[in-house]
Structures are given as structure tokens and as C-alpha cells.
Design a protein around this motif. Sequence first.
Motif, PDB file in Angstrom:
ATOM      1  N   PRO A 526      65.742  22.080  57.877  1.00  5.95           N
ATOM      2  CA  PRO A 526      65.797  22.680  56.543  1.00  5.95           C
ATOM      3  C   PRO A 526      67.146  23.324  56.292  1.00  5.95           C
ATOM      4  O   PRO A 526      67.834  23.785  57.214  1.00  5.95           O
ATOM      5  N   ILE A 527      67.533  23.375  55.004  1.00  4.86           N
ATOM      6  CA  ILE A 527      68.795  24.012  54.612  1.00  4.86           C
ATOM      7  C   ILE A 527      68.543  25.337  53.871  1.00  4.86           C
ATOM      8  O   ILE A 527      69.476  25.908  53.314  1.00  4.86           O
ATOM      9  N   GLY A 528      67.311  25.834  53.908  1.00  2.00           N
ATOM     10  CA  GLY A 528      66.952  27.081  53.255  1.00  2.00           C
ATOM     11  C   GLY A 528      65.459  27.325  53.437  1.00  2.00           C
ATOM     12  O   GLY A 528      64.767  26.609  54.185  1.00  2.00           O
ATOM     13  N   ASN A 529      64.984  28.324  52.779  1.00  2.00           N
ATOM     14  CA  ASN A 529      63.574  28.708  52.889  1.00  2.00           C
ATOM     15  C   ASN A 529      62.852  28.386  51.570  1.00  2.00           C
ATOM     16  O   ASN A 529      62.985  29.117  50.585  1.00  2.00           O
ATOM     17  N   PRO A 530      62.103  27.277  51.556  1.00  2.00           N
ATOM     18  CA  PRO A 530      61.458  26.868  50.319  1.00  2.00           C
ATOM     19  C   PRO A 530      60.303  27.780  49.958  1.00  2.00           C
ATOM     20  O   PRO A 530      59.637  28.351  50.829  1.00  2.00           O
ATOM     21  N   GLY A 531      60.040  27.861  48.663  1.00  2.00           N
ATOM     22  CA  GLY A 531      58.900  28.622  48.188  1.00  2.00           C
ATOM     23  C   GLY A 531      57.673  27.739  48.055  1.00  2.00           C
ATOM     24  O   GLY A 531      57.694  26.528  48.305  1.00  2.00           O
ATOM     25  N   ASP A 532      56.575  28.354  47.660  1.00  2.00           N
ATOM     26  CA  ASP A 532      55.309  27.635  47.583  1.00  2.00           C
ATOM     27  C   ASP A 532      55.344  26.541  46.512  1.00  2.00           C
ATOM     28  O   ASP A 532      54.781  25.453  46.705  1.00  2.00           O
ATOM     29  N   ASP A 533      55.998  26.805  45.388  1.00  2.00           N
ATOM     30  CA  ASP A 533      56.056  25.810  44.303  1.00  2.00           C
ATOM     31  C   ASP A 533      56.796  24.549  44.748  1.00  2.00           C
ATOM     32  O   ASP A 533      56.363  23.419  44.482  1.00  2.00           O
ATOM     33  N   ALA A 534      57.911  24.721  45.415  1.00  2.00           N
ATOM     34  CA  ALA A 534      58.677  23.577  45.900  1.00  2.00           C
ATOM     35  C   ALA A 534      57.902  22.819  46.968  1.00  2.00           C
ATOM     36  O   ALA A 534      57.959  21.569  47.046  1.00  2.00           O
ATOM     37  N   LEU A 535      57.150  23.537  47.809  1.00  2.00           N
ATOM     38  CA  LEU A 535      56.359  22.881  48.854  1.00  2.00           C
ATOM     39  C   LEU A 535      55.249  22.024  48.238  1.00  2.00           C
ATOM     40  O   LEU A 535      55.015  20.877  48.672  1.00  2.00           O
TER      41      LEU A 535
END
Length: 580
Positions: A526-535
Amino acid sequence: MTEYGRGPGSEPWHPEDPLYGDGGWEGQQAHVGQQSAYGGQQQHHYPQQPGFGDWDDQQAAYGQTQQHQYDPQQHQYDQQQQYDPQHQQHYDPQNYAAQGQGQQPYDQGGWGDGTGAQQPHVPYPADPADLYGQQPVGPGGEQPDFYGTQDAYPPPEPPGRRRTEPEPETDWDPGPDQGEHAFFAGGDDEDDEPGERRGRGDRRGRGDKGTGGKGKGGKGKKGRNGTACLLVVVVLGGGLAGVGYFGYQFYQNRFAPAPDFAGSGTDQKVTVEIPKGAEGYVIGQKLKAAGVVKSVDAFVSAQANNPDGNKIQAGAYILKKEMSAASALDMMLDRKSQANVLVRPGERNVQVYKAIDQKLELASGATQKAAEKEYKSLGLPDWANDNKDIKEPLEGFLYPGTYPAAKGMKPETVLKEMVSQANEAYGKYDLEAKARELKLESPLQVITVASLVQAEGKTHDDFRKMAEVVYNRLKPTNTETNQKLQFDSTFNYLKNESNINISESEINSNQDPYNTYTQKGLPPGPIGNPGDDALKATMNPTHDGWIYFVATDGENNTEFAKTYAEFQRLKDKFNEASAN
């Protein structure tokens, strides 16, 4: 007047009288037909005369009463008992003088013989069995006295005069009579009438004998009564006090305002951590335990009266001690008082580490060093770090949200809470099954795609289209980009930058695994910490054929294309917007 007492005598009882032969203490009747030893006459039982009502009075009437002695082990006064006529002596008090059948007037201590000579004393037999046999005769013609020895039982007394055997004397004073409670016992011994028979109650006066009691005229019983009264007063007073206390508490709980401090608090600051999902009452308990508010009810009341009271989020807050509930609520709603670190969706770990250092007041880089050293003990899932080229082992696992981070806390503690939150969020989905469905190699690649979607997209609709773009470029049949993603975000992650103006020469010269312009497929991690919406969008992409995208305004407006020609038009639009 009779010879035996004052007052007239009575008529003898008739044998047919129902009471004839009644075996009382005053005398046992012989069976009907039994003859007296005096002239063969039938015995008659006479009612007790007034002078014979008491044993002592009988003795007075006779002068010196002849003591009839009995063996308590043998002799029974029974209605059926018979006596030897030779020993049974019965006298008619009215006709004694006139009968003249050898019966002499009763004299002192014995029977007279008419000449004034004293006759010997004739006692009752000691053994009822001897009534029918020969009685032993002692010296001088007298029968032996069976009760005159030291080992003999004392002569029995009439039923009305019998007493209970006295209890052995002890030094212990039992206090009031056993049959009556000490509190309700009467006064001291002076209340008793002289000569009154007390029975066992006489033990109360043993103090006169030196046994430790109060004795007559003492104050022992009055002292005990006073103590009992005092005890009752104390108990009643305690009961009334208890009722008053609980009544006051009931009033305070139901009607009085909740206890509360006044003002904005002292100069002493404290950090209060509010857990996720905590509501008013739990928050009030945390504040009261830290000494911020005086009572939980005061804070709950203040929160109910504030329209923004329910907007308090989980995290750490820097507050003051002894604040009014309203002041504490206002400070918690002010972001300046929040001792939290906020992880935003898409934020990289290097940015999160820097924020933690600031909140914990640590030297720059301290949190990143702790992460590199302790990442294996922070609770990462087994499928994390499945690629040797991963630059940051915790990337993608510092889940977006607000976390307590106040001075004095360890960075590992803050990071562990973030990883725990990521595990909870990712655990809601079967990522292994989703990876197979999306033609991905592992759950980590699902998170990697979600991080790309989060970095390149702007809205929910953008996220779904962006996910389709990723999957379409990863397809082996992709001839447009030849399985290369060509995302600026991956190159910026590599360079730790956020630059949208990257020269082609710079891009093409870099062969790092994270450079998706030169390397096929997904980056190592990963290149960052995704949020729930993106997941969610990653696991539910569109199927419209999108393969190109351009942020035409450079920031917020992202447009998508299905062909390279459409992509060129969007690129020109972007260049025009950048020139202006």
C-alpha cells in the motif's frame, strides 16, 4: 368449740359421698369397710377445719404436731393405699371425749392414758410393706425413728409448701429473674413485701452474702434498667438518623440539582481518554474519575442542555481539574483541547509518525524508529508484509480515525491502537475470497488497490471508476498501457512528495518497484492508509470499460475515458487549466 381449734366441728362424711376416700395430702381414706383400730368403727374423713388450712396452723392447733415421717422412696400417698389398723389412728375431734373407747385426749407430744401419763410417739411406718408386718421396736418399747439419722431424707412437706431444689451457689450473678426480661423487671428488692416468698428469685439478694451481687437496697437492677433504656434510645436515635439520611439522599437524587463545581477549573491539567462509542454517562464517569467534574449527573445534564453535546468524539482531551460540567463540555468541543492524533483517509505513515511525535512531545523521527523496531509486536495480520520490497511495514494498517496521543504515552501504544482498528475494519470482509474474485494474489493486494483508489479518487463515484481502471490495466489483455498502472501517486510515494508535474525523463529513468511507469502490476505494498469508502469501492468496482482518467482541474474534478483518443482530449483540457 372443738378441742382442735376455734369454731364448730363438722359432720363426718358419709361413705356414699362422691368425695369420700379422696386421697389428698390432708389424709388418706381407708377403703369402705375397713375398720378403725379404735372400737372397730368405720373411719370417716372430715373436711379441713378453718384452723387446719395451713401446715403451720395445724401445728399451732395441735400444740406440738406429731411429725409423720415418710420414706420418699418407698411410701406413696395413694388413694389405693391401705394402712394397718393397728397403726392407723384417726380421731373424731367432736366426739373424741364422748366415745370413751380407749381414745385419750391429745396431749403434748403423745397420747394420754387417762392418768396423765405420757404415751410414746407412734410414727408412720417407713416402708409401706411393713404396714402388714411386724414393726421393729427399739429400746424402751419405742419404734425407731427412720428419719433421725444423718443419711435420711428430710420429712416431706405438704404440696402447698414444697419448693424447688435450690440451685448451687456460684459467684456468677445471673441478674434478674430468669423468667422475666431485664428491661421489664421490677424495681430493686425494696419493692418486695416482707415475708413474701420468692422461690428461686431469692438469689437476687445474694449480694448480702458477699457473692458479688448488689443486695437489698443496691442499685444493680436500676443500673441495668438505665443501661437498657439508654440502649433503646441509642437504637431509636440511630434509626431516626438513618431514615433522615436516606430521606435526604432520596430528595437529593430526585429533586436537588446534581453536585457541580463552579468556574473554569484550576491551573492543573489532566488528560482524559474517551473510548470509541462512549456516550454521555460513560464520558461523565471518565471525567469524574480524573477530577474534572464533580458528578456524572452534572455532566449528563450539561450535555443534554447543549445542542452540540452529542458531537464529542473518541480520543484524548487535555482538560483542567474541578471544572463546571458546562465548562468541561465546551472545552471538549474545542479542537484545541483534544490531545489526539488524527489519521486522515489516504494519509501516509510518514505523516502519521510526525503527528504522533508532536502530540507526545518526542524528538522528530522517534515514532518512525519505534515502528521499524516494534512492528512485529503491534498485531499485524499474518498476510501483511508478504513482499520483500515493501518500504514501510505498517503502511495501510494505521487505520484512519482519531486516537488518543498525549504527553507521557509511548508511541508503540498509539500505533498498536491504530493497527487494532485496522484489523477490526478489515476483519469485516473475507479479503482472501475477494482477492480470488478480483484476480488478485493476496488480501494485501486488495488493501494496495484500495490505497491507490483512495490516493487518485476524490468522491465515492470516483472511487468505483478508479477501481475499474486499476483492474482493467492489470489485465493481461491490456494493450493500451501494457499492464502498467502509470499512477503519479506511486511515484510521489516513492519520492515522498505530492507533485503532479513530473517530467517524463525523471519518471522513465527511475526503476524502483514503486514506480508504476516503469514497472508492471501493483506496487509491493500500500502507498497510504485507505478509508472504509475506498475499501468498499475496491471490492465493488464499476464495469463500464474505464481505462483512463485525468484530474482536469488539477485537484478535485476527475474525468474518465475508455479510449486513448478520449484520454488525449482530457489531457489537453488539463493543460489549458494549468496554463491559466
